[in-house]
Design a protein around this motif. Structure first.
Motif, PDB file in Angstrom:
ATOM      1  N   MET A   1     -20.828  92.093 -53.121  1.00 24.83           N
ATOM      2  CA  MET A   1     -21.428  93.184 -53.892  1.00 24.83           C
ATOM      3  C   MET A   1     -22.942  93.243 -53.674  1.00 24.83           C
ATOM      4  N   GLN A   2     -23.589  92.055 -53.664  1.00 26.28           N
ATOM      5  CA  GLN A   2     -25.040  92.007 -53.541  1.00 26.28           C
ATOM      6  C   GLN A   2     -25.520  92.605 -52.230  1.00 26.28           C
ATOM      7  N   HIS A   3     -24.792  92.334 -51.144  1.00 29.12           N
ATOM      8  CA  HIS A   3     -25.195  92.859 -49.838  1.00 29.12           C
ATOM      9  C   HIS A   3     -25.151  94.391 -49.835  1.00 29.12           C
ATOM     10  N   LEU A   4     -24.153  94.962 -50.478  1.00 28.70           N
ATOM     11  CA  LEU A   4     -24.069  96.417 -50.551  1.00 28.70           C
ATOM     12  C   LEU A   4     -25.199  96.988 -51.400  1.00 28.70           C
ATOM     13  N   GLU A   5     -25.533  96.317 -52.475  1.00 32.65           N
ATOM     14  CA  GLU A   5     -26.636  96.774 -53.315  1.00 32.65           C
ATOM     15  C   GLU A   5     -27.960  96.700 -52.560  1.00 32.65           C
ATOM     16  N   ASP A   6     -28.123  95.646 -51.768  1.00 36.33           N
ATOM     17  CA  ASP A   6     -29.332  95.517 -50.955  1.00 36.33           C
ATOM     18  C   ASP A   6     -29.403  96.648 -49.922  1.00 36.33           C
ATOM     19  N   LEU A   7     -28.267  96.963 -49.322  1.00 34.54           N
ATOM     20  CA  LEU A   7     -28.231  98.041 -48.337  1.00 34.54           C
ATOM     21  C   LEU A   7     -28.539  99.373 -49.002  1.00 34.54           C
ATOM     22  N   TRP A   8     -27.983  99.585 -50.185  1.00 36.42           N
ATOM     23  CA  TRP A   8     -28.255 100.835 -50.912  1.00 36.42           C
ATOM     24  C   TRP A   8     -29.755 100.980 -51.165  1.00 36.42           C
ATOM     25  N   ALA A   9     -30.414  99.886 -51.522  1.00 33.02           N
ATOM     26  CA  ALA A   9     -31.846  99.917 -51.815  1.00 33.02           C
ATOM     27  C   ALA A   9     -32.661 100.279 -50.572  1.00 33.02           C
ATOM     28  N   GLN A  10     -32.097 100.019 -49.390  1.00 32.37           N
ATOM     29  CA  GLN A  10     -32.806 100.306 -48.137  1.00 32.37           C
ATOM     30  C   GLN A  10     -32.529 101.713 -47.608  1.00 32.37           C
ATOM     31  N   ALA A  11     -31.621 102.433 -48.237  1.00 31.62           N
ATOM     32  CA  ALA A  11     -31.306 103.797 -47.792  1.00 31.62           C
ATOM     33  C   ALA A  11     -32.521 104.694 -48.002  1.00 31.62           C
ATOM     34  N   ASN A  12     -32.866 105.475 -46.975  1.00 33.06           N
ATOM     35  CA  ASN A  12     -34.008 106.382 -47.113  1.00 33.06           C
ATOM     36  C   ASN A  12     -33.531 107.782 -47.500  1.00 33.06           C
ATOM     37  N   ASP A  13     -34.461 108.710 -47.574  1.00 23.12           N
ATOM     38  CA  ASP A  13     -34.117 110.066 -48.008  1.00 23.12           C
ATOM     39  C   ASP A  13     -33.103 110.731 -47.079  1.00 23.12           C
ATOM     40  N   ASP A  14     -33.240 110.505 -45.765  1.00 21.75           N
ATOM     41  CA  ASP A  14     -32.301 111.097 -44.820  1.00 21.75           C
ATOM     42  C   ASP A  14     -30.905 110.510 -44.985  1.00 21.75           C
ATOM     43  N   TYR A 150      -9.641  92.871 -38.944  1.00 24.19           N
ATOM     44  CA  TYR A 150      -8.806  91.768 -39.424  1.00 24.19           C
ATOM     45  C   TYR A 150      -8.888  91.661 -40.949  1.00 24.19           C
ATOM     46  N   HIS A 151     -10.097  91.798 -41.482  1.00 23.94           N
ATOM     47  CA  HIS A 151     -10.270  91.705 -42.932  1.00 23.94           C
ATOM     48  C   HIS A 151      -9.584  92.864 -43.646  1.00 23.94           C
ATOM     49  N   LEU A 152      -9.542  94.011 -42.984  1.00 21.94           N
ATOM     50  CA  LEU A 152      -8.942  95.189 -43.616  1.00 21.94           C
ATOM     51  C   LEU A 152      -7.414  95.115 -43.666  1.00 21.94           C
ATOM     52  N   THR A 153      -6.829  94.148 -42.982  1.00 21.82           N
ATOM     53  CA  THR A 153      -5.378  93.993 -43.050  1.00 21.82           C
ATOM     54  C   THR A 153      -4.959  93.400 -44.398  1.00 21.82           C
ATOM     55  N   ARG A 154      -5.910  92.866 -45.109  1.00 18.18           N
ATOM     56  CA  ARG A 154      -5.627  92.284 -46.422  1.00 18.18           C
ATOM     57  C   ARG A 154      -5.978  93.305 -47.499  1.00 18.18           C
ATOM     58  N   ARG A 155      -4.995  93.771 -48.238  1.00 14.61           N
ATOM     59  CA  ARG A 155      -5.219  94.803 -49.241  1.00 14.61           C
ATOM     60  C   ARG A 155      -6.216  94.343 -50.309  1.00 14.61           C
ATOM     61  N   ALA A 156      -6.164  93.068 -50.671  1.00 18.79           N
ATOM     62  CA  ALA A 156      -7.077  92.564 -51.697  1.00 18.79           C
ATOM     63  C   ALA A 156      -8.526  92.695 -51.243  1.00 18.79           C
ATOM     64  N   GLN A 157      -8.783  92.426 -49.968  1.00 16.02           N
ATOM     65  CA  GLN A 157     -10.139  92.552 -49.425  1.00 16.02           C
ATOM     66  C   GLN A 157     -10.577  94.007 -49.425  1.00 16.02           C
ATOM     67  N   TYR A 158      -9.668  94.881 -49.030  1.00 14.82           N
ATOM     68  CA  TYR A 158      -9.976  96.319 -49.023  1.00 14.82           C
ATOM     69  C   TYR A 158     -10.340  96.779 -50.432  1.00 14.82           C
ATOM     70  N   ASN A 159      -9.537  96.403 -51.394  1.00 12.95           N
ATOM     71  CA  ASN A 159      -9.763  96.829 -52.778  1.00 12.95           C
ATOM     72  C   ASN A 159     -11.075  96.275 -53.330  1.00 12.95           C
ATOM     73  N   GLU A 160     -11.411  95.041 -52.951  1.00 15.03           N
ATOM     74  CA  GLU A 160     -12.657  94.432 -53.435  1.00 15.03           C
ATOM     75  C   GLU A 160     -13.872  95.224 -52.943  1.00 15.03           C
ATOM     76  N   ILE A 161     -13.838  95.612 -51.670  1.00 15.98           N
ATOM     77  CA  ILE A 161     -14.950  96.378 -51.104  1.00 15.98           C
ATOM     78  C   ILE A 161     -14.990  97.777 -51.715  1.00 15.98           C
ATOM     79  N   ALA A 162     -13.835  98.396 -51.852  1.00 13.41           N
ATOM     80  CA  ALA A 162     -13.762  99.728 -52.449  1.00 13.41           C
ATOM     81  C   ALA A 162     -14.293  99.707 -53.883  1.00 13.41           C
ATOM     82  N   ASP A 163     -13.944  98.675 -54.627  1.00 13.15           N
ATOM     83  CA  ASP A 163     -14.408  98.559 -56.021  1.00 13.15           C
ATOM     84  C   ASP A 163     -15.926  98.396 -56.082  1.00 13.15           C
ATOM     85  N   ALA A 164     -16.476  97.649 -55.131  1.00 12.16           N
ATOM     86  CA  ALA A 164     -17.924  97.422 -55.110  1.00 12.16           C
ATOM     87  C   ALA A 164     -18.664  98.728 -54.817  1.00 12.16           C
ATOM     88  N   ILE A 165     -18.139  99.511 -53.886  1.00  8.45           N
ATOM     89  CA  ILE A 165     -18.755 100.802 -53.554  1.00  8.45           C
ATOM     90  C   ILE A 165     -18.618 101.762 -54.731  1.00  8.45           C
TER      91      ILE A 165
END
Length: 220
Positions: A1-14, A150-165
């Motif tokens: 979750m933290q990595h996604l939040e860090d990436l969001w903070a780096q998003a510019n206007d474009d 490979y990670h996306l083959t696991r539904r739990a991993q997919y759901n965790e990332i989707a929930d974080a977004i």
């Protein structure tokens, strides 16, 4: 979750502008195809997402044109040339003709989300988690798309990332697919990842810009 939040903070206007508009733009594209070929939007969108595996943006659109032209001309699936797998082409043809129903036949969360995001860009609660989102979630700029798959083959991993977004989206008061698109644009820019040769979101869209591939005359 933290990595996604860090990436969001780096998003510019474009990144934000393009990300917020991305799926609305894709829907307008699909509507243009639907009107041009007099085919229901839901069927056109189903075909488009079915053709997306292993295909870049331009190839995906040209493949869609190929399938739509082929169906209109009464060609067999084998006579239609696309940039992705033949099985994807066959499914796209079935969705366009109504022989198969997308929601009854597709179980994969990514492709179901991609379709829903295009059809309902401002209200969809599903998230298209692709390889870039996996790498962003894990904070790994060097992750290959093969490793991410490979990670996306696991539904739990997919759901965790989707929930974080989705959590980021809810915090920002936007749709989850809009948050995903902003993150996607930001990651592409920050890590200088080659961006698909995509039409500007501000440019008018024309079906003729994406001609069909040559027919497979050997299949006759």
């Amino acid at each position: 979750m933290q990595h996604l939040e860090d990436l969001w903070a780096q998003a510019n206007d474009d990144d934000r502008k393009d990300g917020l508009a991305a799926y609305c733009f894709y829907r307008k594209q699909m509507m243009t195809f639907a009107h041009h070929y007099k085919t229901p939007l839901s069927r056109v969108t189903s075909a488009f997402v079915a053709l997306s595996p292993n295909s870049d943006y331009i190839g995906n659109l040209r493949s869609l044109t190929s399938v739509l032209e082929g169906v209109r001309a009464g060609l067999s699936a084998e006579e239609i040339t696309v940039s992705t797998y033949k099985a994807c082409r066959n499914r796209a043809v079935q969705y366009l003709t109504g022989e198969a129903d997308f929601l009854r036949t597709v179980r994969g969360p990514k492709i179901r989300a991609f379709r829903d995001n295009i059809l309902r860009p401002k209200t969809s609660r599903l998230v298209t988690v692709d390889g870039h989102m996996v790498a962003a979630f894990m904070g790994n700029p060097n992750m290959t798309m093969k490793d991410a798959a490979y990670h996306l083959t696991r539904r739990a991993q997919y759901n965790e990332i989707a929930d974080a977004i989705t959590a980021i989206a809810d915090n920002q008061g936007i749709a989850p697919c809009q948050a995903q698109a902003v993150l996607w644009h930001a990651r592409k820019r920050i890590f200088n990842i080659k961006f698909d040769a995509q039409t500007s979101l501000l440019d008018p869209f024309c079906v003729s810009t994406y001609p069909p591939y040559a027919r497979n005359i050997e299949a006759k």
